[in-house]
Design a protein around this motif. Structure first.
Motif, PDB file in Angstrom:
ATOM      1  N   THR A 196      20.558 -36.571  23.785  1.00 55.87           N
ATOM      2  CA  THR A 196      20.976 -38.045  23.936  1.00 55.87           C
ATOM      3  C   THR A 196      22.286 -38.465  23.733  1.00 55.87           C
ATOM      4  OG1 THR A 196      20.387 -38.297  21.474  1.00 55.87           O
ATOM      5  CG2 THR A 196      18.390 -38.498  23.276  1.00 55.87           C
ATOM      6  N   ASP A 197      23.098 -37.307  23.174  1.00 60.72           N
ATOM      7  CA  ASP A 197      24.421 -37.464  22.633  1.00 60.72           C
ATOM      8  C   ASP A 197      24.606 -38.744  21.423  1.00 60.72           C
ATOM      9  OD1 ASP A 197      27.170 -36.856  22.890  1.00 60.72           O
ATOM     10  OD2 ASP A 197      27.752 -38.428  24.364  1.00 60.72           O
ATOM     11  N   LYS A 198      23.713 -38.614  20.715  1.00 61.13           N
ATOM     12  CA  LYS A 198      23.748 -39.712  19.434  1.00 61.13           C
ATOM     13  C   LYS A 198      23.993 -38.734  18.187  1.00 61.13           C
ATOM     14  CE  LYS A 198      20.437 -42.607  21.520  1.00 61.13           C
ATOM     15  NZ  LYS A 198      19.172 -43.344  21.374  1.00 61.13           N
ATOM     16  N   LEU A 199      25.033 -39.330  17.381  1.00 59.12           N
ATOM     17  CA  LEU A 199      24.984 -38.978  16.225  1.00 59.12           C
ATOM     18  C   LEU A 199      24.187 -39.868  15.194  1.00 59.12           C
ATOM     19  CD1 LEU A 199      28.963 -38.981  16.151  1.00 59.12           C
ATOM     20  CD2 LEU A 199      27.610 -37.191  16.678  1.00 59.12           C
ATOM     21  N   VAL A 200      23.407 -39.156  14.488  1.00 57.97           N
ATOM     22  CA  VAL A 200      22.591 -39.996  13.568  1.00 57.97           C
ATOM     23  C   VAL A 200      22.887 -39.678  12.161  1.00 57.97           C
ATOM     24  CG1 VAL A 200      20.032 -40.276  12.805  1.00 57.97           C
ATOM     25  CG2 VAL A 200      20.437 -39.529  15.083  1.00 57.97           C
ATOM     26  N   LEU A 201      23.307 -40.869  11.530  1.00 59.21           N
ATOM     27  CA  LEU A 201      23.796 -40.761  10.182  1.00 59.21           C
ATOM     28  C   LEU A 201      22.742 -41.580   9.350  1.00 59.21           C
ATOM     29  CD1 LEU A 201      26.223 -39.923   8.562  1.00 59.21           C
ATOM     30  CD2 LEU A 201      27.367 -42.164   9.032  1.00 59.21           C
ATOM     31  N   TYR A 202      22.392 -40.946   8.137  1.00 63.61           N
ATOM     32  CA  TYR A 202      21.379 -41.638   7.222  1.00 63.61           C
ATOM     33  C   TYR A 202      22.372 -42.181   6.074  1.00 63.61           C
ATOM     34  CZ  TYR A 202      17.896 -39.294   9.579  1.00 63.61           C
ATOM     35  OH  TYR A 202      16.922 -38.708  10.446  1.00 63.61           O
ATOM     36  N   MET A 203      21.984 -43.402   5.497  1.00 62.13           N
ATOM     37  CA  MET A 203      22.764 -44.155   4.655  1.00 62.13           C
ATOM     38  C   MET A 203      22.218 -44.267   3.259  1.00 62.13           C
ATOM     39  SD  MET A 203      24.957 -45.454   7.156  1.00 62.13           S
ATOM     40  CE  MET A 203      25.708 -46.637   6.087  1.00 62.13           C
ATOM     41  N   TYR A 204      21.191 -43.907   3.155  1.00 62.52           N
ATOM     42  CA  TYR A 204      20.569 -44.040   1.737  1.00 62.52           C
ATOM     43  C   TYR A 204      20.289 -42.694   1.304  1.00 62.52           C
ATOM     44  CZ  TYR A 204      20.622 -49.066   2.456  1.00 62.52           C
ATOM     45  OH  TYR A 204      20.977 -50.437   2.828  1.00 62.52           O
ATOM     46  N   SER A 205      20.489 -42.447  -0.329  1.00 63.42           N
ATOM     47  CA  SER A 205      20.074 -41.087  -0.765  1.00 63.42           C
ATOM     48  C   SER A 205      18.584 -41.010  -1.445  1.00 63.42           C
ATOM     49  CB  SER A 205      20.941 -40.533  -1.689  1.00 63.42           C
ATOM     50  OG  SER A 205      21.148 -41.598  -2.844  1.00 63.42           O
ATOM     51  N   ASP A 206      18.061 -42.514  -1.183  1.00 63.62           N
ATOM     52  CA  ASP A 206      16.570 -42.431  -1.938  1.00 63.62           C
ATOM     53  C   ASP A 206      15.721 -43.110  -0.946  1.00 63.62           C
ATOM     54  OD1 ASP A 206      17.986 -44.995  -1.857  1.00 63.62           O
ATOM     55  OD2 ASP A 206      16.431 -45.517  -3.738  1.00 63.62           O
ATOM     56  N   ARG A 207      14.453 -42.771  -1.082  1.00 64.96           N
ATOM     57  CA  ARG A 207      13.245 -43.347  -0.340  1.00 64.96           C
ATOM     58  C   ARG A 207      13.496 -44.901  -0.159  1.00 64.96           C
ATOM     59  NH1 ARG A 207       9.386 -40.936   2.105  1.00 64.96           N
ATOM     60  NH2 ARG A 207       9.645 -38.953   0.970  1.00 64.96           N
ATOM     61  N   LYS A 208      13.559 -45.462  -1.356  1.00 64.40           N
ATOM     62  CA  LYS A 208      13.420 -46.986  -1.539  1.00 64.40           C
ATOM     63  C   LYS A 208      14.893 -47.747  -1.058  1.00 64.40           C
ATOM     64  CE  LYS A 208      10.239 -46.953  -5.247  1.00 64.40           C
ATOM     65  NZ  LYS A 208       9.708 -47.288  -6.371  1.00 64.40           N
ATOM     66  N   CYS A 209      15.647 -46.835  -0.345  1.00 70.12           N
ATOM     67  CA  CYS A 209      17.037 -47.426   0.219  1.00 70.12           C
ATOM     68  C   CYS A 209      17.626 -48.180  -0.838  1.00 70.12           C
ATOM     69  CB  CYS A 209      16.664 -48.203   1.546  1.00 70.12           C
ATOM     70  SG  CYS A 209      15.850 -46.989   2.662  1.00 70.12           S
ATOM     71  N   LYS A 210      18.010 -47.771  -1.984  1.00 68.50           N
ATOM     72  CA  LYS A 210      18.614 -48.721  -2.979  1.00 68.50           C
ATOM     73  C   LYS A 210      20.071 -47.909  -3.455  1.00 68.50           C
ATOM     74  CE  LYS A 210      14.771 -51.103  -5.113  1.00 68.50           C
ATOM     75  NZ  LYS A 210      14.519 -52.073  -5.607  1.00 68.50           N
ATOM     76  N   ALA A 211      20.116 -46.860  -3.037  1.00 68.26           N
ATOM     77  CA  ALA A 211      21.413 -45.888  -3.466  1.00 68.26           C
ATOM     78  C   ALA A 211      21.985 -45.373  -2.040  1.00 68.26           C
ATOM     79  CB  ALA A 211      21.093 -44.795  -4.118  1.00 68.26           C
ATOM     80  N   ILE A 212      23.046 -46.456  -1.722  1.00 64.57           N
ATOM     81  CA  ILE A 212      23.735 -46.126  -0.575  1.00 64.57           C
ATOM     82  C   ILE A 212      24.824 -44.628  -0.904  1.00 64.57           C
ATOM     83  CG2 ILE A 212      25.601 -46.824   1.233  1.00 64.57           C
ATOM     84  CD1 ILE A 212      24.740 -49.831   0.312  1.00 64.57           C
ATOM     85  N   ILE A 213      24.858 -43.875   0.220  1.00 62.58           N
ATOM     86  CA  ILE A 213      25.583 -42.557   0.071  1.00 62.58           C
ATOM     87  C   ILE A 213      27.011 -43.037   0.021  1.00 62.58           C
ATOM     88  CG2 ILE A 213      26.137 -40.426   1.163  1.00 62.58           C
ATOM     89  CD1 ILE A 213      23.304 -40.462   2.401  1.00 62.58           C
ATOM     90  N   GLN A 214      27.796 -42.291  -0.560  1.00 62.51           N
ATOM     91  CA  GLN A 214      29.228 -42.639  -0.931  1.00 62.51           C
ATOM     92  C   GLN A 214      29.853 -42.868   0.193  1.00 62.51           C
ATOM     93  OE1 GLN A 214      30.592 -39.615  -3.440  1.00 62.51           O
ATOM     94  NE2 GLN A 214      29.974 -40.798  -5.419  1.00 62.51           N
ATOM     95  N   TYR A 215      30.715 -43.516   0.348  1.00 58.71           N
ATOM     96  CA  TYR A 215      31.384 -44.035   1.618  1.00 58.71           C
ATOM     97  C   TYR A 215      32.329 -42.751   2.213  1.00 58.71           C
ATOM     98  CZ  TYR A 215      35.693 -46.005   4.090  1.00 58.71           C
ATOM     99  OH  TYR A 215      36.537 -46.605   5.039  1.00 58.71           O
ATOM    100  N   GLU A 216      32.995 -41.971   1.239  1.00 55.07           N
ATOM    101  CA  GLU A 216      33.650 -40.935   1.564  1.00 55.07           C
ATOM    102  C   GLU A 216      32.659 -39.781   2.132  1.00 55.07           C
ATOM    103  OE1 GLU A 216      35.800 -37.366  -0.570  1.00 55.07           O
ATOM    104  OE2 GLU A 216      36.740 -39.454  -1.203  1.00 55.07           O
ATOM    105  N   THR A 217      31.511 -39.699   1.647  1.00 53.65           N
ATOM    106  CA  THR A 217      30.543 -38.518   2.178  1.00 53.65           C
ATOM    107  C   THR A 217      30.140 -39.080   3.599  1.00 53.65           C
ATOM    108  OG1 THR A 217      29.956 -37.926  -0.118  1.00 53.65           O
ATOM    109  CG2 THR A 217      28.201 -37.640   1.511  1.00 53.65           C
ATOM    110  N   LEU A 218      29.831 -40.265   3.775  1.00 51.75           N
ATOM    111  CA  LEU A 218      29.177 -40.675   4.982  1.00 51.75           C
ATOM    112  C   LEU A 218      30.370 -40.364   6.079  1.00 51.75           C
ATOM    113  CD1 LEU A 218      27.885 -44.088   4.139  1.00 51.75           C
ATOM    114  CD2 LEU A 218      26.737 -42.214   4.683  1.00 51.75           C
ATOM    115  N   PHE A 219      31.824 -40.735   5.687  1.00 53.12           N
ATOM    116  CA  PHE A 219      32.787 -40.433   6.745  1.00 53.12           C
ATOM    117  C   PHE A 219      32.845 -38.705   6.975  1.00 53.12           C
ATOM    118  CE2 PHE A 219      35.049 -44.548   6.433  1.00 53.12           C
ATOM    119  CZ  PHE A 219      35.555 -44.669   7.623  1.00 53.12           C
TER     120      PHE A 219
END
Length: 101
Positions: free
Chosen positions: A22-45
């Protein structure tokens, strides 16, 4: 590249993946199931650039996929170049270790 970036909330097993079908880059934003801890900005980059290199290689007519090899020396050369540019722009930490094959 003209790939699509898809942001998803959480994965138990990964930070992202590239889907060549599909030529898609899929990126997960949270490190926890409840979506309260956003992955660090630098790690996402860093994950974004990692996935982008997969897209660039997959589309390249000169890239030859070797069965069982996901990351060759060319992959790491491109990734390190992108991260060096990101470092100069202040998007990633200046103390980053270089990735090697």
């Amino acid at each position: 590249t003209d790939c699509e970036l898809v942001l998803r909330p959480y994965s138990k097993t990964m930070w992202g993946y590239y889907d060549p079908n599909t030529d898609k880059l899929v990126l997960y934003m949270y490190s926890d199931r409840k979506c309260k801890a956003i992955i660090q900005y630098e790690t996402l980059f860093k994950v974004f650039f990692f996935l982008l290199v997969h897209s660039l290689q997959w589309k390249s007519s000169s890239w030859k996929r070797i069965s069982g090899v996901m990351h060759d020396a060319e992959f790491y050369a491109i990734l390190n170049k992108l991260l060096e540019i990101a470092k100069k722009k202040g998007l990633v930490d200046n103390d980053r270790q270089e990735y090697v094959a």
